[in-house]
Design a protein around this motif. Structure first.
Motif, PDB file in Angstrom:
ATOM      1  N   PHE A 136      29.537  14.736  37.051  1.00 47.35           N
ATOM      2  CA  PHE A 136      28.370  14.342  37.822  1.00 47.35           C
ATOM      3  C   PHE A 136      27.179  15.273  37.604  1.00 47.35           C
ATOM      4  CE2 PHE A 136      31.745  12.687  40.887  1.00 47.35           C
ATOM      5  CZ  PHE A 136      31.664  11.389  40.396  1.00 47.35           C
ATOM      6  N   GLU A 137      27.242  16.148  36.611  1.00 41.65           N
ATOM      7  CA  GLU A 137      26.200  17.146  36.433  1.00 41.65           C
ATOM      8  C   GLU A 137      25.494  17.000  35.092  1.00 41.65           C
ATOM      9  OE1 GLU A 137      27.235  21.059  37.632  1.00 41.65           O
ATOM     10  OE2 GLU A 137      28.737  20.373  39.079  1.00 41.65           O
ATOM     11  N   ARG A 138      24.371  17.700  34.959  1.00 42.91           N
ATOM     12  CA  ARG A 138      23.568  17.586  33.730  1.00 42.91           C
ATOM     13  C   ARG A 138      24.388  18.000  32.509  1.00 42.91           C
ATOM     14  NH1 ARG A 138      17.944  20.456  35.759  1.00 42.91           N
ATOM     15  NH2 ARG A 138      17.378  18.904  37.346  1.00 42.91           N
ATOM     16  N   TRP A 139      25.025  19.140  32.594  1.00 44.07           N
ATOM     17  CA  TRP A 139      25.958  19.532  31.530  1.00 44.07           C
ATOM     18  C   TRP A 139      27.314  18.963  31.899  1.00 44.07           C
ATOM     19  CZ3 TRP A 139      30.331  22.980  31.368  1.00 44.07           C
ATOM     20  CH2 TRP A 139      30.804  23.236  30.077  1.00 44.07           C
ATOM     21  N   SER A 145      18.156  23.941  31.070  1.00 42.74           N
ATOM     22  CA  SER A 145      18.185  22.861  32.066  1.00 42.74           C
ATOM     23  C   SER A 145      19.126  21.728  31.677  1.00 42.74           C
ATOM     24  CB  SER A 145      16.779  22.298  32.262  1.00 42.74           C
ATOM     25  OG  SER A 145      16.350  21.608  31.093  1.00 42.74           O
ATOM     26  N   PHE A 146      19.393  21.560  30.370  1.00 41.00           N
ATOM     27  CA  PHE A 146      20.217  20.462  29.849  1.00 41.00           C
ATOM     28  C   PHE A 146      19.583  19.092  30.105  1.00 41.00           C
ATOM     29  CE2 PHE A 146      23.396  23.819  30.852  1.00 41.00           C
ATOM     30  CZ  PHE A 146      23.852  24.042  29.564  1.00 41.00           C
ATOM     31  N   CYS A 147      18.294  19.058  30.439  1.00 38.31           N
ATOM     32  CA  CYS A 147      17.633  17.779  30.711  1.00 38.31           C
ATOM     33  C   CYS A 147      17.319  17.008  29.431  1.00 38.31           C
ATOM     34  CB  CYS A 147      16.333  18.020  31.493  1.00 38.31           C
ATOM     35  SG  CYS A 147      16.578  18.507  33.211  1.00 38.31           S
ATOM     36  N   ARG A 148      16.853  17.710  28.429  1.00 38.99           N
ATOM     37  CA  ARG A 148      16.458  17.093  27.161  1.00 38.99           C
ATOM     38  C   ARG A 148      17.432  17.464  26.059  1.00 38.99           C
ATOM     39  NH1 ARG A 148      12.669  13.061  27.956  1.00 38.99           N
ATOM     40  NH2 ARG A 148      11.103  13.772  29.471  1.00 38.99           N
ATOM     41  N   ALA A 149      17.482  16.638  25.039  1.00 35.46           N
ATOM     42  CA  ALA A 149      18.352  16.913  23.898  1.00 35.46           C
ATOM     43  C   ALA A 149      17.962  18.249  23.267  1.00 35.46           C
ATOM     44  CB  ALA A 149      18.252  15.789  22.880  1.00 35.46           C
ATOM     45  N   SER A 150      18.957  19.086  23.025  1.00 38.75           N
ATOM     46  CA  SER A 150      18.712  20.396  22.448  1.00 38.75           C
ATOM     47  C   SER A 150      19.954  20.826  21.681  1.00 38.75           C
ATOM     48  CB  SER A 150      18.394  21.414  23.549  1.00 38.75           C
ATOM     49  OG  SER A 150      19.558  21.667  24.327  1.00 38.75           O
ATOM     50  N   ARG A 151      19.950  22.054  21.251  1.00 41.02           N
ATOM     51  CA  ARG A 151      21.110  22.569  20.521  1.00 41.02           C
ATOM     52  C   ARG A 151      22.315  22.740  21.442  1.00 41.02           C
ATOM     53  NH1 ARG A 151      19.622  28.697  18.940  1.00 41.02           N
ATOM     54  NH2 ARG A 151      21.655  28.446  17.922  1.00 41.02           N
ATOM     55  N   TYR A 152      22.102  22.685  22.763  1.00 46.36           N
ATOM     56  CA  TYR A 152      23.179  22.913  23.714  1.00 46.36           C
ATOM     57  C   TYR A 152      23.758  21.637  24.322  1.00 46.36           C
ATOM     58  CZ  TYR A 152      21.090  27.525  23.346  1.00 46.36           C
ATOM     59  OH  TYR A 152      20.587  28.701  22.857  1.00 46.36           O
ATOM     60  N   SER A 153      23.038  20.542  24.267  1.00 45.18           N
ATOM     61  CA  SER A 153      23.553  19.278  24.800  1.00 45.18           C
ATOM     62  C   SER A 153      22.699  18.132  24.283  1.00 45.18           C
ATOM     63  CB  SER A 153      23.549  19.274  26.332  1.00 45.18           C
ATOM     64  OG  SER A 153      22.249  19.091  26.838  1.00 45.18           O
ATOM     65  N   SER A 154      23.170  16.923  24.491  1.00 46.72           N
ATOM     66  CA  SER A 154      22.418  15.741  24.052  1.00 46.72           C
ATOM     67  C   SER A 154      21.438  15.276  25.109  1.00 46.72           C
ATOM     68  CB  SER A 154      23.405  14.612  23.722  1.00 46.72           C
ATOM     69  OG  SER A 154      24.244  14.345  24.838  1.00 46.72           O
ATOM     70  N   GLY A 155      21.264  16.053  26.184  1.00 51.22           N
ATOM     71  CA  GLY A 155      20.337  15.679  27.237  1.00 51.22           C
ATOM     72  C   GLY A 155      20.928  14.635  28.172  1.00 51.22           C
ATOM     73  N   ILE A 174      20.371  14.564  37.974  1.00 49.20           N
ATOM     74  CA  ILE A 174      20.736  14.385  36.571  1.00 49.20           C
ATOM     75  C   ILE A 174      19.546  13.897  35.740  1.00 49.20           C
ATOM     76  CG2 ILE A 174      22.042  12.859  35.024  1.00 49.20           C
ATOM     77  CD1 ILE A 174      24.459  13.330  36.529  1.00 49.20           C
ATOM     78  N   CYS A 175      18.745  13.018  36.302  1.00 52.14           N
ATOM     79  CA  CYS A 175      17.633  12.437  35.536  1.00 52.14           C
ATOM     80  C   CYS A 175      16.422  13.352  35.480  1.00 52.14           C
ATOM     81  CB  CYS A 175      17.258  11.081  36.117  1.00 52.14           C
ATOM     82  SG  CYS A 175      18.601   9.870  36.076  1.00 52.14           S
ATOM     83  N   CYS A 176      16.490  14.503  36.131  1.00 56.36           N
ATOM     84  CA  CYS A 176      15.457  15.541  36.010  1.00 56.36           C
ATOM     85  C   CYS A 176      14.067  15.046  36.390  1.00 56.36           C
ATOM     86  CB  CYS A 176      15.433  16.108  34.591  1.00 56.36           C
ATOM     87  SG  CYS A 176      17.029  16.706  34.006  1.00 56.36           S
ATOM     88  N   GLY A 177      13.999  14.150  37.379  1.00 56.93           N
ATOM     89  CA  GLY A 177      12.711  13.646  37.840  1.00 56.93           C
ATOM     90  C   GLY A 177      12.111  12.555  36.985  1.00 56.93           C
ATOM     91  N   ARG A 178      12.798  12.102  35.942  1.00 52.52           N
ATOM     92  CA  ARG A 178      12.256  11.061  35.061  1.00 52.52           C
ATOM     93  C   ARG A 178      12.496   9.666  35.611  1.00 52.52           C
ATOM     94  NH1 ARG A 178      15.374  14.127  31.431  1.00 52.52           N
ATOM     95  NH2 ARG A 178      16.788  12.357  31.257  1.00 52.52           N
ATOM     96  N   THR A 225      21.118   4.222  35.047  1.00 51.71           N
ATOM     97  CA  THR A 225      21.085   5.141  33.903  1.00 51.71           C
ATOM     98  C   THR A 225      19.749   5.856  33.871  1.00 51.71           C
ATOM     99  OG1 THR A 225      20.328   3.344  32.464  1.00 51.71           O
ATOM    100  CG2 THR A 225      22.687   3.813  32.484  1.00 51.71           C
ATOM    101  N   CYS A 226      19.773   7.116  33.434  1.00 49.28           N
ATOM    102  CA  CYS A 226      18.565   7.931  33.417  1.00 49.28           C
ATOM    103  C   CYS A 226      17.582   7.435  32.358  1.00 49.28           C
ATOM    104  CB  CYS A 226      18.922   9.390  33.118  1.00 49.28           C
ATOM    105  SG  CYS A 226      19.888  10.186  34.417  1.00 49.28           S
ATOM    106  N   LYS A 227      16.304   7.456  32.702  1.00 50.90           N
ATOM    107  CA  LYS A 227      15.266   7.121  31.739  1.00 50.90           C
ATOM    108  C   LYS A 227      15.095   8.250  30.733  1.00 50.90           C
ATOM    109  CE  LYS A 227      12.573   4.143  34.828  1.00 50.90           C
ATOM    110  NZ  LYS A 227      11.251   3.911  35.469  1.00 50.90           N
ATOM    111  N   GLY A 228      14.576   7.885  29.565  1.00 48.62           N
ATOM    112  CA  GLY A 228      14.396   8.884  28.520  1.00 48.62           C
ATOM    113  C   GLY A 228      13.174   9.760  28.720  1.00 48.62           C
TER     114      GLY A 228
END
Length: 360
Positions: A99-102, A292-302, A317-321, A357-360
Motif C-alpha cells: 500500500f506504499e509508494r515503494w 520520494s519514489f513518486c516518479r520513475a527513477s533509478r530506485y523505482s518505476s514510480g 501513493i499518487c503524490c498529489g497528482r 489508479t494513479c495519474k502520470g
C-alpha cells in the motif's frame, strides 16, 4: 512488482524475478541483499533433475560465494531451503509494502541501486533476508528436510512436572549458527558495513523473540494430566509485520570517531526521542533519507498507473497528482455452501466495482 490481490496467487505460478548484480559499497550477503544475479523461484517441489546429488545444480544457480556454495552442497536439504528463504522474503516484503509508494520493487536495477545506498528500504531488505533464512532453516530442520539437523532439543525448564518435553520443535539454535557462518563476518570499520550487520541482526532477533511454547494435552477424557510441549516459531507473516514496525521506527545514524581508540562509532545525531517499538529488540538503522519514489527513477518505476484504494492511500501513493477511476464488472464465487460429503458448492455473482489508479 506484485499487486496485493495477486500476491497470494503468486505461489502457484512459475514467476521468475531476475535480480541483476551490482558493485555494492560493502560485501553483500545473500538473497535479496546478494551481489550476484539471483532468481526468485516459485515454492513448488523441486524438479526431478535437482534431486539427489544433483542439488549441486541448484547451489550453482544461486550464484553463491565459495564458502556458501560449500555449505550448500554438503547437505542436500540446504539448496531448497535457501531458495525457499529468498522467495518467502520477497513475498513478505512485497506484501508489507503493497500500500506504499515503494512497494518492494525487486527488478534488478531498482534493487541494486537501493542496495548501493543506506536508505530505510535498504535496512528492511537486510532484515527480512536474514529473518527469512533463519526461519526457513529452523523449519526445515523440524520438518526432516535436512541431514545435519533435526528437531530442537529440550531447553532447561523450570517446572518439569507441569509438562514433558516432546513433539518436534523448530531448531532455532542450529539455524542461528548456520546463518551466522553462512553470512560470515564483515568489517566493522566502515559505517555502512556496521549498519548492514545491525539490520541483519535485527531480522534474526525478531525470529528469536517470536519463539513460542506449544503444548498438547494427554490424559483420560481430556483431563490434561500431562502436556507434551515443544518450541515453535511464529508464522513468517507475523515476522514481516514486526519488521515493518521496526522499519517505521528506524533511526538515522552517522559516524563519529572514538578519540581513545581512533575507531569509527555509530551515533544517532538526533536529540529527539525515537518512535517506540513493541519490545527491546533494537530498531533498524539507516544512513541517508529515502527518495520520494513518486516518479520513475533509478530506485523505482514510480507510482504512475499504480492501483490504489480511494479512502485509504490514493492521496499518499499518487503524490498529489490525482487518480483515475474505472468501472468494471467482476465475477466471483458467492453464497458458498458445504455439501455432503466433501465439496463446496458456490454460485457465481457478478457485480460492478471501481478501480483507482494513479495519474502520470
Amino acid at each position: 512488482m506484485l499487486d496485493g490481490h495477486l500476491l497470494l496467487g503468486w505461489l502457484s505460478f512459475t514467476v521468475i524475478v531476475c535480480l541483476a548484480g551490482f558493485p555494492g559499497p560493502t560485501a553483500a550477503y545473500f538473497g535479496l541483499t546478494g551481489n550476484e544475479p539471483l532468481s526468485v523461484l516459485p515454492l513448488n517441489a523441486l524438479p526431478e533433475e535437482l534431486t539427489g546429488r544433483a542439488h549441486y545444480k541448484l547451489c550453482d544457480r544461486l550464484k553463491l560465494e565459495k564458502k556458501q556454495r560449500r555449505m550448500c552442497r554438503r547437505d542436500p536439504g540446504v539448496a531448497e531451503t535457501l531458495r525457499e528463504a529468498i522467495t518467502r522474503s520477497a513475498l513478505e516484503c512485497q506484501y508489507q509494502f503493497r500500500f506504499e509508494r515503494w512497494n518492494c520493487t525487486l527488478e534488478g536495477r531498482h534493487r541494486s541501486n537501493i542496495l548501493k545506498r543506506g536508505f530505510k528500504e535498504t535496512a528492511f531488505l537486510y532484515a527480512i533476508s536474514s529473518a527469512g533464512l533463519t526461519h526457513a532453516l529452523a523449519k526445515a530442520c523440524s520438518a526432516g528436510r535436512m541431514e545435519r539437523c533435526t528437531c530442537d532439543e529440550a531447553p532447561h525448564l523450570e517446572n518439569r512436572k507441569a509438562w514433558q518435553w516432546g513433539g518436534c520443535g523448530d531448531n532455532l539454535k542450529y539455524a542461528n549458527k548456520f546463518v551466522k557462518d553462512f553470512l560470515g563476518k564483515r568489517s566493522n570499520k566502515d559505517l555502512r558495513a556496521r549498519v548492514d550487520m545491525h539490520n541483519t541482526n535485527v531480522g534474526m532477533k525478531v525470529i528469536k523473540a517470536g519463539v513460542e511454547t506449544t503444548c498438547k494435552c494427554h490424559g483420560v477424557s481430556g483431563s490434561c494430566t500431562v502436556q507434551t510441549c515443544w518450541r515453535q516459531l511464529m508464522p513468517f507473516h507475523e515476522v514481516g509485520k514486526q519488521l515493518k514496525q521496526r522499519y517505521e521506527a528506524s533511526e538515522k545514524v552517522g559516524s563519529s570517531t572514538n578519540e581513545a581508540t581512533g575507531e569509527a562509532e555509530i551515533s544517532t545525531g538526533s536529540s529527539q526521542s525515537p518512535a517506540p517499538v513493541p519490545d527491546l529488540i533494537p530498531r533498524m538503522r539507516y544512513i541517508e533519507d529515502s527518495p520520494s519514489f513518486c516518479r520513475a527513477s533509478r530506485y523505482s518505476s514510480g507510482t504512475a498507473g499504480r492501483k490504489c484504494y480511494k479512502d485509504k492511500n490514493c492521496d499518499a501513493i499518487c503524490c498529489g497528482r490525482g487518480h483515475n477511476t474505472q468501472s468494471r464488472e467482476v465475477t466471483r464465487p458467492c453464497q458458498c455452501q458445504v455439501r455432503w460429503c466433501c465439496y463446496v458448492e458456490c454460485k457465481q455473482c457478478t457485480q460492478r466495482e471501481e478501480v483507482y489508479t494513479c495519474k502520470g
